[in-house]
Design a protein around this motif. Sequence first.
Motif, PDB file in Angstrom:
ATOM      1  N   GLY A   1     -12.898  30.465 -39.024  1.00  0.00           N
ATOM      2  CA  GLY A   1     -12.803  29.688 -37.751  1.00  0.00           C
ATOM      3  C   GLY A   1     -11.354  29.302 -37.641  1.00  0.00           C
ATOM      4  O   GLY A   1     -10.247  29.414 -38.462  1.00  0.00           O
ATOM      5  N   LYS A   2     -10.944  28.476 -36.416  1.00  0.00           N
ATOM      6  CA  LYS A   2      -9.699  28.255 -36.209  1.00  0.00           C
ATOM      7  C   LYS A   2      -9.599  26.770 -35.441  1.00  0.00           C
ATOM      8  O   LYS A   2     -10.207  26.522 -34.599  1.00  0.00           O
ATOM      9  N   GLN A   3      -8.338  26.172 -35.820  1.00  0.00           N
ATOM     10  CA  GLN A   3      -7.888  24.978 -34.903  1.00  0.00           C
ATOM     11  C   GLN A   3      -7.473  25.423 -33.685  1.00  0.00           C
ATOM     12  O   GLN A   3      -6.799  26.573 -33.459  1.00  0.00           O
ATOM     13  N   GLY A   4      -7.816  24.690 -32.505  1.00  0.00           N
ATOM     14  CA  GLY A   4      -7.250  24.928 -31.140  1.00  0.00           C
ATOM     15  C   GLY A   4      -5.854  24.028 -31.290  1.00  0.00           C
ATOM     16  O   GLY A   4      -5.391  23.470 -32.023  1.00  0.00           O
ATOM     17  N   LEU A   5      -5.150  24.386 -29.963  1.00  0.00           N
ATOM     18  CA  LEU A   5      -3.883  23.800 -29.905  1.00  0.00           C
ATOM     19  C   LEU A   5      -4.069  22.367 -29.902  1.00  0.00           C
ATOM     20  O   LEU A   5      -3.089  21.625 -30.375  1.00  0.00           O
ATOM     21  N   ILE A   6      -5.041  21.817 -29.249  1.00  0.00           N
ATOM     22  CA  ILE A   6      -5.239  20.273 -29.234  1.00  0.00           C
ATOM     23  C   ILE A   6      -5.217  19.661 -30.515  1.00  0.00           C
ATOM     24  O   ILE A   6      -4.628  18.770 -30.791  1.00  0.00           O
ATOM     25  N   GLU A   7      -5.900  20.224 -31.446  1.00  0.00           N
ATOM     26  CA  GLU A   7      -6.133  19.731 -32.976  1.00  0.00           C
ATOM     27  C   GLU A   7      -4.825  20.023 -33.507  1.00  0.00           C
ATOM     28  O   GLU A   7      -4.412  19.186 -34.357  1.00  0.00           O
ATOM     29  N   GLN A   8      -4.232  21.118 -33.276  1.00  0.00           N
ATOM     30  CA  GLN A   8      -2.904  21.299 -33.862  1.00  0.00           C
ATOM     31  C   GLN A   8      -1.765  20.008 -33.317  1.00  0.00           C
ATOM     32  O   GLN A   8      -0.851  19.922 -34.093  1.00  0.00           O
ATOM     33  N   ALA A   9      -2.128  19.731 -32.148  1.00  0.00           N
ATOM     34  CA  ALA A   9      -1.203  18.761 -31.658  1.00  0.00           C
ATOM     35  C   ALA A   9      -1.306  17.172 -32.037  1.00  0.00           C
ATOM     36  O   ALA A   9      -0.818  16.295 -31.446  1.00  0.00           O
ATOM     37  N   ASP A  10      -2.421  17.049 -33.050  1.00  0.00           N
ATOM     38  CA  ASP A  10      -2.878  15.942 -33.566  1.00  0.00           C
ATOM     39  C   ASP A  10      -1.777  14.946 -33.735  1.00  0.00           C
ATOM     40  O   ASP A  10      -0.638  15.655 -34.553  1.00  0.00           O
ATOM     41  N   ASN A  11      -1.405  13.836 -33.198  1.00  0.00           N
ATOM     42  CA  ASN A  11      -0.300  12.860 -33.461  1.00  0.00           C
ATOM     43  C   ASN A  11       0.915  13.430 -33.005  1.00  0.00           C
ATOM     44  O   ASN A  11       1.923  12.949 -33.624  1.00  0.00           O
ATOM     45  N   GLY A  12       0.895  14.063 -32.065  1.00  0.00           N
ATOM     46  CA  GLY A  12       2.035  14.857 -31.366  1.00  0.00           C
ATOM     47  C   GLY A  12       1.880  14.977 -30.241  1.00  0.00           C
ATOM     48  O   GLY A  12       1.023  14.187 -29.390  1.00  0.00           O
TER      49      GLY A  12
ATOM     50  N   LYS B   1     -14.006  20.077 -19.583  1.00  0.00           N
ATOM     51  CA  LYS B   1     -13.985  20.059 -20.930  1.00  0.00           C
ATOM     52  C   LYS B   1     -12.588  19.115 -21.257  1.00  0.00           C
ATOM     53  O   LYS B   1     -12.672  18.337 -22.322  1.00  0.00           O
ATOM     54  N   LEU B   2     -11.404  19.400 -20.714  1.00  0.00           N
ATOM     55  CA  LEU B   2     -10.300  18.773 -21.029  1.00  0.00           C
ATOM     56  C   LEU B   2     -10.412  17.555 -20.589  1.00  0.00           C
ATOM     57  O   LEU B   2     -10.001  16.514 -21.696  1.00  0.00           O
ATOM     58  N   LEU B   3     -11.138  17.191 -19.644  1.00  0.00           N
ATOM     59  CA  LEU B   3     -11.264  15.450 -19.184  1.00  0.00           C
ATOM     60  C   LEU B   3     -11.995  14.864 -20.283  1.00  0.00           C
ATOM     61  O   LEU B   3     -11.654  13.712 -20.655  1.00  0.00           O
ATOM     62  N   ALA B   4     -13.058  15.378 -20.651  1.00  0.00           N
ATOM     63  CA  ALA B   4     -13.970  14.823 -21.751  1.00  0.00           C
ATOM     64  C   ALA B   4     -13.159  14.752 -23.022  1.00  0.00           C
ATOM     65  O   ALA B   4     -13.371  13.499 -23.632  1.00  0.00           O
TER      66      ALA B   4
ATOM     67  N   GLN C   1     -10.711  11.775 -22.566  1.00  0.00           N
ATOM     68  CA  GLN C   1     -11.450  10.464 -22.221  1.00  0.00           C
ATOM     69  C   GLN C   1     -11.912   9.841 -23.801  1.00  0.00           C
ATOM     70  O   GLN C   1     -11.781   9.044 -24.099  1.00  0.00           O
ATOM     71  N   SER C   2     -12.707  10.952 -24.538  1.00  0.00           N
ATOM     72  CA  SER C   2     -13.119  10.468 -25.650  1.00  0.00           C
ATOM     73  C   SER C   2     -12.003  10.717 -26.998  1.00  0.00           C
ATOM     74  O   SER C   2     -12.426  10.144 -27.924  1.00  0.00           O
ATOM     75  N   ARG C   3     -11.030  11.328 -26.782  1.00  0.00           N
ATOM     76  CA  ARG C   3     -10.078  11.556 -27.780  1.00  0.00           C
ATOM     77  C   ARG C   3     -10.892  12.329 -29.010  1.00  0.00           C
ATOM     78  O   ARG C   3     -10.400  12.207 -30.171  1.00  0.00           O
ATOM     79  N   LYS C   4     -11.629  13.224 -28.747  1.00  0.00           N
ATOM     80  CA  LYS C   4     -12.431  13.997 -29.459  1.00  0.00           C
ATOM     81  C   LYS C   4     -12.481  15.324 -29.016  1.00  0.00           C
ATOM     82  O   LYS C   4     -12.703  15.474 -27.697  1.00  0.00           O
TER      83      LYS C   4
ATOM     84  N   ASP D   1     -11.776  14.114 -34.094  1.00  0.00           N
ATOM     85  CA  ASP D   1     -10.804  12.894 -33.802  1.00  0.00           C
ATOM     86  C   ASP D   1      -9.403  13.788 -33.504  1.00  0.00           C
ATOM     87  O   ASP D   1      -8.824  14.372 -34.345  1.00  0.00           O
ATOM     88  N   VAL D   2      -8.804  13.179 -32.147  1.00  0.00           N
ATOM     89  CA  VAL D   2      -7.320  13.881 -32.059  1.00  0.00           C
ATOM     90  C   VAL D   2      -6.712  12.617 -31.135  1.00  0.00           C
ATOM     91  O   VAL D   2      -7.149  11.798 -30.669  1.00  0.00           O
TER      92      VAL D   2
END
Length: 219
Positions: free
Chosen positions: A21-32, A49-52, A55-58, A69-70
């Motif tokens: 598997g692989k982390q996406g760009l959103i996960e890689q940007a966590d805390n950034g 999907k981006l809006l969700a 909104q949820s920060r997940k 969590d992101v």
Amino acid sequence: LFESEMFGYEAGSFTGAQKQGKQGLIEQADNGTLFLDEIGNLSYALQSKLLATLQSRKVIRVGSNKPVDVNIRLICATNSDLPRMVKEGTFREDLLYRINTIHVEVPPLRERGNDILLLAEAFLRDYGRKYRKPDLSFSSETRQRLLGYSWPGNVRELQHTVEKAVIMCDRQVLTPEDFLFKSEPGEIAPLETLEDMEREMIRKALVRHEGNLSAVASR
């Protein structure tokens, strides 16, 4: 493909997916910070999907039901008219409100005065080094022409125009004749291929040396 790169994926979720598997760009940007250019090109489904996610920060990877969590700061850019796209039904209004907390509008290059020359000089230095043509400069007439042109393609057009001029020039001082502007009445159509540029370079050299083939060849 874009969805898997943005949101990540689980092993075996689609043909060619890596075993681990692989982390996406959103996960890689966590805390950034995550920068999305041309967000107006995002499909309607991915907008949802981006809006969700915002909104949820997940984030939920492709092929998974487990949210991760992101915490990201999102910066978006576009040259599209997003309010018009909302009216046309091609961009989600709720996503526009979500990403438009702080709005910075960058004026087109033609309205930025001497920024044109500052950028052109920077590109001239860069491409002078790349193509081994040091100490290039613009004539005063060229500077006026650069300032007077409308630059419908903004910075990218300026960059490519300077690069073409550097490739085609055979002198240290670039004159307006070394540039191929486009998109204005009466202007010469742009040269799109290397063969076109070489042909135009030879034509100009023949004119400059009054048809002396030996002088042209020596250049």
